[in-house]
Enzyme design. Structure first.
Site, PDB file in Angstrom:
ATOM      1  N   CYS A  12       0.878  -1.165   0.000  1.00  0.00           N
ATOM      2  CA  CYS A  12       0.000   0.000   0.000  1.00  0.00           C
ATOM      3  C   CYS A  12       0.919   1.220   0.000  1.00  0.00           C
ATOM      4  CB  CYS A  12      -0.889  -0.011   1.230  1.00  0.00           C
ATOM      5  SG  CYS A  12      -2.449   0.814   0.957  1.00  0.00           S
ATOM      6  N   CYS A  88      -4.141  -1.118  -2.361  1.00  0.00           N
ATOM      7  CA  CYS A  88      -4.671   0.229  -2.575  1.00  0.00           C
ATOM      8  C   CYS A  88      -4.416   0.630  -4.021  1.00  0.00           C
ATOM      9  CB  CYS A  88      -4.092   1.234  -1.592  1.00  0.00           C
ATOM     10  SG  CYS A  88      -2.392   1.708  -1.836  1.00  0.00           S
ATOM     11  N   CYS A  96       6.535  -0.255  -9.476  1.00  0.00           N
ATOM     12  CA  CYS A  96       7.088  -1.061  -8.385  1.00  0.00           C
ATOM     13  C   CYS A  96       8.546  -1.381  -8.655  1.00  0.00           C
ATOM     14  CB  CYS A  96       6.319  -2.380  -8.261  1.00  0.00           C
ATOM     15  SG  CYS A  96       4.624  -2.189  -7.709  1.00  0.00           S
TER      16      CYS A  96
END
Length: 175
Positions: A12, A88, A96
């Site tokens: 998140c 989320c 990422c």
């Protein structure tokens, strides 16, 4: 033959609420089959007290949590993840790190209980709902015969789990 233990990372943005709840649920419900971790792209450095209170009320672990950066899990020597789930929409839309081991990923977004404003009762209600949605997803994961599914079927199953009740639809990933 014993099935291997899988490493799961819940992501998140702030790593204060949803990812902490998910880590706590999987830590208990998946004990012996899964190792649970959580992190954030922009960790706040503190855990939301309602997250700890909610875990305690449902008799889940409350110790050992800390808000940490997801880069910890991309660093040399970090546990190699088998699965990475964003919980989320913001984290799902961010770039990422490159995860060692190329884990399977899916988006399991739900509304942020920490964003709820109002009385403590209203805030607790939001955390209880988030807990319920995450527990459902984790129960579905635990019921999935991971070792018997090929990669495409497993990816489809993980995506399907993310569409369970309470799913946000702000961002869909094809990671």
């Amino acid at each position: 033959m014993t099935e291997r233990v899988y490493n799961v990372l819940f992501l998140c943005t702030g790593n204060t609420a949803r990812s902490i709840l998910a880590e706590g649920i999987l830590r208990k419900d998946g004990a012996g089959r899964f190792n649970a971790f959580s992190a954030g792209s922009q960790p706040k450095g503190v855990i939301n007290p309602f997250a700890i209170k909610t875990l305690a009320e449902y008799d889940y672990p409350t110790e050992g949590f800390r808000s940490k950066n997801w880069e910890e899990f991309a660093a040399p020597g970090a546990p190699v993840m088998d699965f990475v789930f964003t919980v989320c929409d913001n984290a799902a839309g961010e770039v990422c790190p490159i995860w060692p081991g190329q884990p399977m990923t899916a988006h399991w977004g739900i509304e942020d209980p920490a964003a709820v404003e109002g009385t403590d009762i209203e805030k607790q209600r939001a955390f209880n709902l988030a807990f319920r949605y995450l527990k459902t997803r984790i129960s579905l994961l635990l019921a999935t015969p991971i070792a018997r599914l090929d990669k495409l079927k497993l990816k489809a199953r993980l995506r399907e789990i993310g569409e369970a009740e309470g799913a946000t639809h702000g961002h869909k990933t094809e990671a």
